[in-house]
Design an enzyme around this catalytic site. Structure first.
Site, PDB file in Angstrom:
ATOM      1  N   ARG A   1       6.860 -10.497  -5.095  1.00  6.23           N
ATOM      2  CA  ARG A   1       6.336 -11.221  -6.252  1.00  6.23           C
ATOM      3  C   ARG A   1       6.668 -10.553  -7.581  1.00  6.23           C
ATOM      4  NH1 ARG A   1       2.588 -12.528  -2.155  1.00  6.23           N
ATOM      5  NH2 ARG A   1       1.431 -10.626  -2.556  1.00  6.23           N
TER       6      ARG A   1
ATOM      7  N   GLU B   1      -3.254   0.630   5.249  1.00  5.98           N
ATOM      8  CA  GLU B   1      -4.516   0.769   5.975  1.00  5.98           C
ATOM      9  C   GLU B   1      -4.221   1.088   7.450  1.00  5.98           C
ATOM     10  OE1 GLU B   1      -6.938  -2.595   5.286  1.00  5.98           O
ATOM     11  OE2 GLU B   1      -8.578  -1.827   6.520  1.00  5.98           O
TER      12      GLU B   1
HETATM   13  P1  AMP Z   1      -1.648  -1.930  -3.220  1.00  9.31           P
HETATM   14  O1  AMP Z   1      -0.446  -1.169  -2.737  1.00  9.31           O
HETATM   15  O2  AMP Z   1      -2.875  -1.671  -2.411  1.00  9.31           O
HETATM   16  O3  AMP Z   1      -1.887  -1.725  -4.704  1.00  9.31           O
HETATM   17  O4  AMP Z   1      -1.327  -3.459  -2.975  1.00  9.31           O
HETATM   18  C1  AMP Z   1      -0.495  -4.125  -3.835  1.00  9.31           C
HETATM   19  C2  AMP Z   1       0.425  -5.090  -3.140  1.00  9.31           C
HETATM   20  O5  AMP Z   1      -0.236  -5.860  -2.145  1.00  9.31           O
HETATM   21  C3  AMP Z   1       0.982  -6.052  -4.155  1.00  9.31           C
HETATM   22  O6  AMP Z   1       2.361  -6.201  -3.931  1.00  9.31           O
HETATM   23  C4  AMP Z   1       0.210  -7.332  -3.941  1.00  9.31           C
HETATM   24  O7  AMP Z   1       1.071  -8.435  -4.003  1.00  9.31           O
HETATM   25  C5  AMP Z   1      -0.403  -7.208  -2.548  1.00  9.31           C
HETATM   26  N1  AMP Z   1      -1.867  -7.469  -2.534  1.00  9.31           N
HETATM   27  C6  AMP Z   1      -2.829  -6.565  -2.244  1.00  9.31           C
HETATM   28  N2  AMP Z   1      -4.061  -7.106  -2.293  1.00  9.31           N
HETATM   29  C7  AMP Z   1      -3.891  -8.399  -2.642  1.00  9.31           C
HETATM   30  C8  AMP Z   1      -4.783  -9.516  -2.886  1.00  9.31           C
HETATM   31  N3  AMP Z   1      -6.112  -9.387  -2.782  1.00  9.31           N
HETATM   32  N4  AMP Z   1      -4.240 -10.692  -3.246  1.00  9.31           N
HETATM   33  C9  AMP Z   1      -2.907 -10.820  -3.370  1.00  9.31           C
HETATM   34  N5  AMP Z   1      -2.015  -9.832  -3.157  1.00  9.31           N
HETATM   35  C10 AMP Z   1      -2.491  -8.633  -2.798  1.00  9.31           C
END
Ligand code: AMP
Length: 178
Positions: free
Chosen positions: A66, A103
């Site tokens: 995205r 996770e």
């Molecule tokens: P993080 O590495 O935990 O910061 O997760 C970020 C990535 O996971 C991004 O590329 C987001 O597109 C996706 N992501 C994580 N949580 C969500 C959520 N609640 N809704 C949509 N995309 C998410």
């Protein structure tokens, strides 16, 4: 990035929340409804572009998938390079890679070794920051090839997960926060 309450409510109103996707307990922020609204999407792109401009970058790194919808516009508006960070095995040239913990299990991001170098100031772009793990791995990847990360920008920041902490002293900007 300064947006007022009315603008924040407007942008939040065009983002669809999908419960229990991709697994139970996750409230997924579906941005396809934002991308389909040209006024709201344009507002978000311009807000992100102006925040990135203040950091004086020489390259905008977009994270698959995205981040690819956002980063090329910002790079073009600022007249700087767009650089893709991809999932493993997609880039054809010599790559640097960085793995990071999820996770359950781990994931890896890759970029071309010669995409940016020691004189580059990079802004990282993705749609959403949750724990900051993906952005942090991307920051390490950019540093591995010798460039400097001057900021990281998102449409959405899940503030309660404190992703900013993972990014240390890197400047973080987001259009809306939950
Ligand atoms: P993080 O590495 O935990 O910061 O997760 C970020 C990535 O996971 C991004 O590329 C987001 O597109 C996706 N992501 C994580 N949580 C969500 C959520 N609640 N809704 C949509 N995309 C998410």
């Amino acid at each position: 990035m300064k947006i007022d309450k009315t603008q924040e409510q407007w942008i939040k109103s065009v983002i669809r929340e999908v419960a229990d996707f991709p697994k139970p307990g996750i409230g997924f922020k579906d941005l396809t409804t934002l991308f389909a609204d040209p006024k709201a999407f344009g507002f978000v792109l311009d807000a992100m572009t102006e925040s990135a401009r203040e950091l004086n970058p020489t390259a905008i790194v977009g994270i698959e998938a995205r981040g690819f919808i956002l980063a090329p516009y910002i790079a073009q508006k600022l007249g700087v390079a767009f650089v893709p960070v991809r999932k493993p095995g997609k880039l054809p040239w010599q790559v640097e890679r960085q793995s990071y913990a999820l996770e359950y299990g781990e994931d890896t991001v890759e970029m071309h070794k010669d995409a940016v170098g020691k004189d580059d100031r990079v802004v990282i772009i993705d749609d959403l920051m949750a724990t900051g793990g993906t952005a942090c791995a991307t920051k390490m990847l950019v540093q591995k090839v010798g460039a400097t990360v001057v900021g990281a920008g998102f449409v959405i920041e899940l503030g309660f997960l404190d992703g900013r902490k993972a990014l240390g002293d890197t400047k973080v900007f987001s259009v809306i926060t939950y």
